[in-house]
Design an enzyme around this catalytic site. Structure first.
Site, PDB file in Angstrom:
ATOM      1  CG  ASP A  66      -3.234 -23.743  41.565  1.00 31.06           C
ATOM      2  OD1 ASP A  66      -2.642 -23.768  42.662  1.00 31.06           O
ATOM      3  OD2 ASP A  66      -2.735 -23.243  40.534  1.00 31.06           O
ATOM      4  CD  GLU A  83      -4.648 -19.745  33.936  1.00 25.63           C
ATOM      5  OE1 GLU A  83      -5.384 -20.590  34.464  1.00 25.63           O
ATOM      6  OE2 GLU A  83      -3.461 -19.585  34.249  1.00 25.63           O
ATOM      7  NE  ARG A 123       3.503 -21.105  33.990  1.00 25.78           N
ATOM      8  CZ  ARG A 123       4.600 -20.922  34.713  1.00 25.78           C
ATOM      9  NH1 ARG A 123       5.743 -21.449  34.316  1.00 25.78           N
ATOM     10  NH2 ARG A 123       4.574 -20.244  35.842  1.00 25.78           N
ATOM     11  CB  SER A 124      -1.616 -17.040  33.534  1.00 26.22           C
ATOM     12  OG  SER A 124      -0.360 -16.694  34.041  1.00 26.22           O
ATOM     13  CG  ASP A 165       2.705 -25.162  39.457  1.00 29.10           C
ATOM     14  OD1 ASP A 165       3.742 -25.271  38.766  1.00 29.10           O
ATOM     15  OD2 ASP A 165       1.939 -24.186  39.354  1.00 29.10           O
ATOM     16  CE  LYS A 178       2.062 -24.066  35.627  1.00 30.21           C
ATOM     17  NZ  LYS A 178       2.077 -23.143  36.778  1.00 30.21           N
ATOM     18  CE  LYS A 191      -4.038 -25.235  36.519  1.00 27.30           C
ATOM     19  NZ  LYS A 191      -3.206 -24.902  37.667  1.00 27.30           N
ATOM     20  CD  GLU A 209      -1.682 -26.583  40.099  1.00 25.98           C
ATOM     21  OE1 GLU A 209      -0.934 -25.656  39.753  1.00 25.98           O
ATOM     22  OE2 GLU A 209      -2.627 -26.983  39.396  1.00 25.98           O
ATOM     23  CD  GLN A 254      -2.870 -18.383  40.823  1.00 27.94           C
ATOM     24  OE1 GLN A 254      -2.226 -17.541  41.437  1.00 27.94           O
ATOM     25  NE2 GLN A 254      -2.304 -19.262  40.042  1.00 27.94           N
TER      26      GLN A 254
END
EC number: 4.2.1.11
Length: 431
Positions: A245, A208, A369-370, A315, A340, A391, A288, A166
């Site tokens: 990730d 992102e 978050r996205s 995560d 998060k 991040k 991740e 991802q």
């Protein structure tokens, strides 16, 4: 300065996030008119153990994504309980909301409703005192600026391409300061864009801010980033490192890892070897969600194999949850947790997870978050707890850049006191 400052109003509204989906914004008003405001982010690849984000599922409104029930829960249920409480009683306020909700996963009030209130309360308290949020949360010891973990190439759920993993990120751990770290990342980002263009590859950006070119393999993504790092005048493995990730839960099917882009299916043991080989070959410093959220055995194999030389971030595995983190620590799984806020839903529980991680020698990486908003709470949070890593996407798209710009302001405000730990932020691995 009063030690009891009354909350006189709590109100929520529906606003839009960076993906044109509705989200919750909350304002907390104090007796002297001070207002604290916060808005809540939303994820695309969500772990099944995350707290519930309440959406209305009314197809006639925002394709079912509206959050009017969560807004009502703030305005009607939560407000009634919180009005009259002391804004400085953060733990009690969060505890009160947890009691009203009464569910394991916050499905009654919604984590989006609760988090909006929790963060707005902290903001209001800091505003009342006339200090920055990081100072309010972290006190005089809050001084560490984070190493950015910048997502610059996307695959998986964040992109429509052949890349299974991802996110591919850069970490400027060799930089002398946060502002220099940010500059080096921006330069690599621009260089990468030119490089992709010269190869006839796509340069549209994802959720992102990262690029999503149609590459032939995950390894090619690493190679093209390292080429951009070198072209920008930085040395891979010294100035700049790679973080990945894979978000492997997304391609974990029937106990196997199915990399469709590469046409390969791996067992947990084989997947661990894939990562070990990549780590051997390239300057990868952080990985991740290398294994799926329920593949505890696979996670243990991965940690035993490369956990002394690579940061292994949980995560989906931990979802900012102390129960899951505690299990991981006991099993000796991973060595870092992604933080998060909206996975758990209150500031207090978030701070508890960070503290538990740090006490166990795990690092905590504070994350966006996205689906984001212009809210910059995470920038203050990462400095407040001296986490040392953040991040929050590419240096593009204002909802990402807002976080970096807030960190520049904090660095300036801290002045001589500001610390940038670089490679020392990775106290969980041998360097």
């Amino acid at each position: 300065m009063k030690s009891y400052v009354e909350i006189v109003d709590v109100m929520a509204r529906q606003i839009l996030d960076s993906r044109a989906n509705p989200t919750v914004e909350v304002e907390v008003v104090l007796e002297d008119g001070t207002v604290g405001r916060a808005s809540v982010p939303s994820g695309a690849s969500t772990g099944q153990f995350e707290a519930v984000e309440l959406r209305d599922n009314d197809k006639a409104q925002y394709l079912g994504k509206s959050v009017l029930n969560a807004v009502d829960n703030v305005n009607e249920t939560i407000a009634t309980e919180l009005i009259g409480m002391n804004v400085f009683d953060q733990t009690l306020i969060d505890q009160t909301m947890l009691e009203i909700d009464g569910t394991e996963n916050k499905s009654k009030l919604g984590a989006n409703a609760m988090l909006g209130v929790s963060l707005a309360v902290a903001r209001a308290a800091a505003e009342y005192l006339g200090i920055s949020l990081y100072q309010y949360l972290g006190g005089v010891n809050a001084k560490v600026l984070p190493v950015p973990m910048m997502n610059i190439v996307n695959g998986g759920k964040h992109a429509d391409n052949n890349v299974d993993f991802q996110e591919f990120m850069i970490m400027p751990a060799g930089a002398p300061s946060f502002s220099e770290a940010l500059r080096s990342c921006a330069e690599v980002y621009h260089t990468l864009k030119s490089l992709l263009q010269s190869k006839g590859l796509e340069t549209a950006v994802g959720d992102e801010g990262g690029f999503a070119p149609n590459l032939n393999s995950n390894e090619e993504a690493i190679q093209i980033i390292l080429e951009a790092v070198t072209k920008a005048g930085y040395e891979p493995g010294k100035d700049m490192f790679i973080a990945m990730d894979p978000a492997s839960t997304e391609f974990y099917e029937n106990g196997k890892y199915n990399l469709k882009g590469e046409g390969k299916v791996y067992t947990s043991e084989e997947m661990v070897e894939v990562y070990a080989n990549l780590v051997e070959k390239y300057p990868i410093i952080s990985l991740e969600d290398g294994m799926a959220e329920e593949d505890w055995d696979g996670w243990k194999l991965l940690t035993d194999r490369i956990g002394d030389k690579v940061q292994l971030v949980g995560d989906d595995l931990f979802v900012t949850n102390t129960k899951r983190l505690s299990k991981g620590i006991q099993l000796g799984v991973a060595n870092s947790i992604l933080i998060k806020l909206n996975q758990i839903g209150t500031l207090t529980e978030t701070l508890n997870a960070i503290e538990m991680a740090q006490r166990a020698g795990y690092t905590a990486v504070v994350s966006h978050r996205s689906g984001e908003t212009e809210d910059t709470t995470i920038s203050d949070l990462v400095v407040a707890v001296n986490a040392g890593q953040i991040k929050t996407g590419a240096p593009a798209r204002t909802e990402r850049v807002a976080k970096y710009n807030q960190l520049l302001r904090i660095e300036e405000e801290l002045g001589e006191v500001a610390e940038f730990r670089g490679l020392n932020a990775f106290y969980n691995i041998k360097k």
